[in-house]
Scaffold this motif. Structure first.
Motif, PDB file in Angstrom:
ATOM      1  N   THR A 124       0.841  -1.198   0.000  1.00 57.16           N
ATOM      2  CA  THR A 124       0.000   0.000   0.000  1.00 57.16           C
ATOM      3  C   THR A 124       0.878   1.252   0.000  1.00 57.16           C
ATOM      4  OG1 THR A 124      -0.105   0.113   2.418  1.00 57.16           O
ATOM      5  CG2 THR A 124      -1.794  -1.207   1.289  1.00 57.16           C
ATOM      6  N   VAL A 125       0.253   2.380  -0.249  1.00 59.05           N
ATOM      7  CA  VAL A 125       0.980   3.650  -0.281  1.00 59.05           C
ATOM      8  C   VAL A 125       1.631   3.934   1.061  1.00 59.05           C
ATOM      9  CG1 VAL A 125       0.772   6.132  -0.665  1.00 59.05           C
ATOM     10  CG2 VAL A 125      -0.602   4.562  -2.017  1.00 59.05           C
ATOM     11  N   THR A 126       0.929   3.621   2.161  1.00 62.19           N
ATOM     12  CA  THR A 126       1.463   3.902   3.504  1.00 62.19           C
ATOM     13  C   THR A 126       2.665   3.028   3.852  1.00 62.19           C
ATOM     14  OG1 THR A 126      -0.167   2.384   4.455  1.00 62.19           O
ATOM     15  CG2 THR A 126      -0.729   4.717   4.422  1.00 62.19           C
ATOM     16  N   GLU A 127       2.765   1.864   3.241  1.00 64.10           N
ATOM     17  CA  GLU A 127       3.857   0.935   3.554  1.00 64.10           C
ATOM     18  C   GLU A 127       5.160   1.298   2.857  1.00 64.10           C
ATOM     19  OE1 GLU A 127       1.408  -3.219   4.325  1.00 64.10           O
ATOM     20  OE2 GLU A 127       1.867  -2.611   2.263  1.00 64.10           O
ATOM     21  N   PHE A 128       5.089   2.211   1.897  1.00 62.70           N
ATOM     22  CA  PHE A 128       6.290   2.613   1.156  1.00 62.70           C
ATOM     23  C   PHE A 128       6.996   3.698   1.957  1.00 62.70           C
ATOM     24  CE2 PHE A 128       8.839   4.307  -2.312  1.00 62.70           C
ATOM     25  CZ  PHE A 128       9.109   3.171  -3.075  1.00 62.70           C
ATOM     26  N   GLY A 129       8.029   3.295   2.705  1.00 64.77           N
ATOM     27  CA  GLY A 129       8.723   4.221   3.598  1.00 64.77           C
ATOM     28  C   GLY A 129      10.142   4.524   3.174  1.00 64.77           C
ATOM     29  N   ARG A 130      10.946   4.949   4.138  1.00 57.79           N
ATOM     30  CA  ARG A 130      12.325   5.352   3.868  1.00 57.79           C
ATOM     31  C   ARG A 130      13.148   4.224   3.239  1.00 57.79           C
ATOM     32  NH1 ARG A 130      17.033   8.053   5.179  1.00 57.79           N
ATOM     33  NH2 ARG A 130      18.732   6.674   5.791  1.00 57.79           N
ATOM     34  N   ASN A 131      13.075   3.025   3.808  1.00 51.90           N
ATOM     35  CA  ASN A 131      13.858   1.906   3.282  1.00 51.90           C
ATOM     36  C   ASN A 131      13.447   1.564   1.854  1.00 51.90           C
ATOM     37  OD1 ASN A 131      15.305   1.656   5.665  1.00 51.90           O
ATOM     38  ND2 ASN A 131      13.924   0.116   6.530  1.00 51.90           N
ATOM     39  N   GLU A 132      12.152   1.663   1.586  1.00 51.28           N
ATOM     40  CA  GLU A 132      11.662   1.355   0.236  1.00 51.28           C
ATOM     41  C   GLU A 132      12.138   2.416  -0.763  1.00 51.28           C
ATOM     42  OE1 GLU A 132       9.839  -1.152   2.913  1.00 51.28           O
ATOM     43  OE2 GLU A 132       9.759   1.054   2.988  1.00 51.28           O
ATOM     44  N   VAL A 133      12.166   3.677  -0.343  1.00 55.33           N
ATOM     45  CA  VAL A 133      12.655   4.743  -1.227  1.00 55.33           C
ATOM     46  C   VAL A 133      14.117   4.489  -1.593  1.00 55.33           C
ATOM     47  CG1 VAL A 133      13.248   7.193  -1.376  1.00 55.33           C
ATOM     48  CG2 VAL A 133      11.050   6.509  -0.435  1.00 55.33           C
ATOM     49  N   LEU A 134      14.935   4.217  -0.576  1.00 57.51           N
ATOM     50  CA  LEU A 134      16.358   3.962  -0.831  1.00 57.51           C
ATOM     51  C   LEU A 134      16.550   2.718  -1.699  1.00 57.51           C
ATOM     52  CD1 LEU A 134      17.827   4.711   2.726  1.00 57.51           C
ATOM     53  CD2 LEU A 134      17.987   6.137   0.665  1.00 57.51           C
ATOM     54  N   GLY A 135      15.732   1.701  -1.433  1.00 57.79           N
ATOM     55  CA  GLY A 135      15.813   0.479  -2.235  1.00 57.79           C
ATOM     56  C   GLY A 135      15.420   0.728  -3.680  1.00 57.79           C
ATOM     57  N   PHE A 136      14.379   1.522  -3.877  1.00 57.78           N
ATOM     58  CA  PHE A 136      13.936   1.826  -5.237  1.00 57.78           C
ATOM     59  C   PHE A 136      14.991   2.631  -5.992  1.00 57.78           C
ATOM     60  CE2 PHE A 136      12.104   4.938  -8.168  1.00 57.78           C
ATOM     61  CZ  PHE A 136      11.560   4.074  -9.110  1.00 57.78           C
ATOM     62  N   LEU A 137      15.589   3.625  -5.337  1.00 56.96           N
ATOM     63  CA  LEU A 137      16.609   4.432  -6.007  1.00 56.96           C
ATOM     64  C   LEU A 137      17.805   3.586  -6.415  1.00 56.96           C
ATOM     65  CD1 LEU A 137      16.548   7.740  -3.895  1.00 56.96           C
ATOM     66  CD2 LEU A 137      15.394   7.235  -6.054  1.00 56.96           C
ATOM     67  N   MET A 138      18.186   2.650  -5.545  1.00 63.34           N
ATOM     68  CA  MET A 138      19.283   1.743  -5.890  1.00 63.34           C
ATOM     69  C   MET A 138      18.886   0.842  -7.053  1.00 63.34           C
ATOM     70  SD  MET A 138      22.343   0.772  -5.397  1.00 63.34           S
ATOM     71  CE  MET A 138      22.744   1.606  -3.849  1.00 63.34           C
ATOM     72  N   TYR A 139      17.642   0.356  -7.021  1.00 67.01           N
ATOM     73  CA  TYR A 139      17.141  -0.503  -8.099  1.00 67.01           C
ATOM     74  C   TYR A 139      17.133   0.270  -9.420  1.00 67.01           C
ATOM     75  CZ  TYR A 139      13.910  -3.471 -10.751  1.00 67.01           C
ATOM     76  OH  TYR A 139      13.327  -4.266 -11.712  1.00 67.01           O
ATOM     77  N   MET A 140      16.713   1.540  -9.372  1.00 71.32           N
ATOM     78  CA  MET A 140      16.650   2.335 -10.593  1.00 71.32           C
ATOM     79  C   MET A 140      18.043   2.611 -11.151  1.00 71.32           C
ATOM     80  SD  MET A 140      14.461   5.801 -11.398  1.00 71.32           S
ATOM     81  CE  MET A 140      15.201   6.814 -10.113  1.00 71.32           C
ATOM     82  N   ARG A 141      19.010   2.797 -10.264  1.00 74.96           N
ATOM     83  CA  ARG A 141      20.388   3.038 -10.720  1.00 74.96           C
ATOM     84  C   ARG A 141      20.930   1.860 -11.517  1.00 74.96           C
ATOM     85  NH1 ARG A 141      20.822   5.617  -5.454  1.00 74.96           N
ATOM     86  NH2 ARG A 141      21.346   7.839  -5.721  1.00 74.96           N
ATOM     87  N   ASN A 142      20.496   0.656 -11.165  1.00 77.25           N
ATOM     88  CA  ASN A 142      20.991  -0.554 -11.833  1.00 77.25           C
ATOM     89  C   ASN A 142      20.042  -1.074 -12.914  1.00 77.25           C
ATOM     90  OD1 ASN A 142      23.362  -0.787 -10.210  1.00 77.25           O
ATOM     91  ND2 ASN A 142      22.089  -1.528  -8.533  1.00 77.25           N
ATOM     92  N   TRP A 143      18.892  -0.423 -13.064  1.00 75.85           N
ATOM     93  CA  TRP A 143      17.880  -0.884 -14.025  1.00 75.85           C
ATOM     94  C   TRP A 143      18.338  -0.617 -15.443  1.00 75.85           C
ATOM     95  CZ3 TRP A 143      14.399   1.090 -17.683  1.00 75.85           C
ATOM     96  CH2 TRP A 143      13.328   0.237 -18.010  1.00 75.85           C
ATOM     97  N   LYS A 144      18.065  -1.571 -16.324  1.00 71.88           N
ATOM     98  CA  LYS A 144      18.436  -1.421 -17.731  1.00 71.88           C
ATOM     99  C   LYS A 144      17.194  -1.513 -18.604  1.00 71.88           C
ATOM    100  CE  LYS A 144      23.104  -3.316 -17.281  1.00 71.88           C
ATOM    101  NZ  LYS A 144      24.059  -4.352 -17.779  1.00 71.88           N
ATOM    102  N   ALA A 145      17.123  -0.632 -19.559  1.00 72.18           N
ATOM    103  CA  ALA A 145      15.998  -0.633 -20.487  1.00 72.18           C
ATOM    104  C   ALA A 145      16.211  -1.685 -21.563  1.00 72.18           C
ATOM    105  CB  ALA A 145      15.857   0.758 -21.112  1.00 72.18           C
TER     106      ALA A 145
END
Length: 371
Positions: A124-145
Motif C-alpha cells: 500500500t501507499v502507507t507501507e512505502f517508507g524510507r527503506n523502500e525509497v532507498l531500495g527503489f533508487l538503488m534498483y533504478m540506478r541498476n535498471w536497464k531498459a
C-alpha cells in the motif's frame, strides 16, 4: 443518472475503458482497469470482447448500486493502484506537459519491477517508507531498459521528481501524511544534472556549416541542425515545423507554434543566420524532411566527424548552443527562457552558469600573468 462506457487511448496504443457518469448535474469518471488492445489477431479480438463484457457487467452493477470501486476516498490503495490513478488524472489534466505523463508511463515498469523484486507487488501507499525509497533508487540506478543501457543521472533525477509528485498527491487525498522521499537525506537522493557544457563554440558551428555532405539526407540534417543552433527549436518541433508556422512580422520573420513537448506556444524571431539555413519550399507543408531517429543520429555523426569535432554531439546540442550564444550576446535570463519555451527560468539558469565558468577562467587568467 446517465452512464456511458467510453475509452481513452494511452501512449502504448492500448485504450483504457472508463465510465462517464452524469448524475444530478455533476460529471465524474470511473476508470475500470480494463483495456482494449489493437486487434491484430483472433486472440486480441477475444481479449477485447471479454474486456467489454466485464465493462458492461460493471455498468449494470453500477446502475443497481452494487458496484464498489477498487479505491474509495479514505481507503489506502496499493501503490500501483494509486500510481495508475495519478497517471490517469495527469492524462486528463489539460495544463500538464506531455513530458510529465510520458515520464510516468516510463517509470511504471521500473516501480513494478522493484516491488516484484522485494515480493511486495500489493504494497500500500502507507507501507512505502524510507527503506523502500532507498531500495527503489538503488534498483533504478541498476535498471536497464530494452537497449540494455542504464538510465542517465538526468533521467533518474526526473523520474525521482515525478514520484515525489505522486506521493504529494497521495498526501492531498489523505492517503498518507508524510512523503516518504522527505524521510531520506538530500545526499541520498539522485542529484539533478546542471550542465550545458555540450554546447558548441561559434568556431565549431562554422566548421559544421562548412561541411559538404555527400548524402542528400545528411545535407538536410545539416541544415536542420544549424537552423536549430540559431533558433533553439527542439528536434520534435523541427520535424513538425510547417511553413505556416513561420509568420511574417513586417521587418522580420518568426516561428510561432505550439511546442510538441509542452503544448505551450513559443515565438522565436528568425535572425539572418537562421534564415540562411531554411531549405527551398517544396510541394508539401513541412519545412524540413528528416530521416527517422536512427538515420538522423547517424547522419549527424557523419557531419560532426567531418567537421573535426571529437566530443559527443546530439541534435539537442543545438538547443544548448543557441542558449549559450544568446546569453553571450547579452540577452537577459527572462528573454532567453521565453525564447527556449521554458516554463521556469530555473531551467534556463544552467546556461548562464556555463558562461560564468568562462568568466571565472578569464579572470583567473589575469592573475596567472603576474605569477
Amino acid at each position: 443518472m446517465k452512464l456511458t462506457l467510453r475509452t481513452k487511448p494511452l501512449s502504448n496504443g492500448v485504450q483504457s475503458i472508463y465510465l462517464d457518469i452524469y448524475d444530478k448535474g455533476k460529471r465524474k469518471y470511473e476508470y475500470l482497469k480494463l483495456y482494449l488492445v489493437p486487434e491484430v489477431d483472433a486472440n486480441a479480438k477475444r481479449e477485447n470482447a471479454n474486456a467489454m463484457k466485464k465493462a458492461n457487467e460493471i455498468k449494470a452493477q453500477y446502475t443497481l448500486g452494487k458496484y464498489r470501486p477498487m479505491v474509495r476516498h479514505g481507503e489506502c490503495p496499493t501503490l500501483m493502484d494509486w500510481f495508475d490513478t495519478y497517471y490517469i488524472f495527469m492524462k486528463e489534466e489539460r495544463n500538464v506537459s506531455k513530458a510529465v505523463y510520458g515520464h510516468l508511463h516510463l517509470i511504471r515498469p521500473i516501480l513494478y519491477g522493484f516491488l516484484t523484486k522485494i515480493r511486495k507487488q500489493n504494497m500500500t501507499v502507507t507501507e512505502f517508507g524510507r527503506n523502500e525509497v532507498l531500495g527503489f533508487l538503488m534498483y533504478m540506478r541498476n535498471w536497464k531498459a530494452e537497449r540494455r543501457v542504464r538510465l542517465s543521472q538526468g533521467t533518474m533525477a526526473a523520474y525521482q521528481q515525478r514520484l515525489v509528485a505522486v506521493f504529494n498527491a497521495a498526501i492531498t487525498e489523505g492517503h498518507i501524511k508524510v512523503n516518504p522521499f522527505d524521510l531520506i537525506k538530500k545526499n541520498e537522493r539522485i542529484a539533478k544534472v546542471h550542465s550545458a557544457k555540450d554546447s558548441l563554440t561559434m568556431d565549431e558551428v562554422e566548421r559544421i556549416a562548412d561541411v559538404v555532405s555527400v548524402k542528400k539526407e545528411d545535407a538536410e540534417v545539416q541544415r536542420a541542425f544549424l537552423f536549430a543552433c540559431f533558433t533553439g527549436i527542439r528536434i520534435s518541433d523541427i520535424r513538425e515545423l510547417k511553413w505556416t508556422d513561420i509568420k511574417d512580422m513586417g521587418e522580420y520573420k518568426a516561428i510561432v507554434k505550439v511546442q510538441v513537448k509542452t503544448d505551450e506556444l513559443v515565438s522565436v524571431p528568425l535572425c539572418k543566420k537562421a534564415m540562411e539555413f531554411l531549405p527551398n519550399r517544396r510541394e508539401d507543408e513541412y519545412v524540413f524532411h528528416l530521416p527517422l531517429k536512427t538515420g538522423l543520429r547517424l547522419g549527424l555523426m557523419r557531419i560532426i566527424d567531418a567537421a573535426g569535432i571529437e566530443r559527443p554531439t546530439t541534435f539537442h546540442t543545438s538547443r544548448h548552443t543557441f542558449a549559450t550564444m544568446t546569453f553571450a550576446s547579452g540577452s537577459d535570463l527572462t528573454t532567453v527562457s521565453r525564447l527556449l519555451g521554458h516554463s521556469s527560468v530555473t531551467t534556463t539558469e544552467i546556461y548562464a552558469d556555463v558562461l560564468m565558468d568562462s568568466k571565472v577562467k578569464a579572470i583567473n587568467g589575469i592573475s596567472d600573468m603576474f605569477k
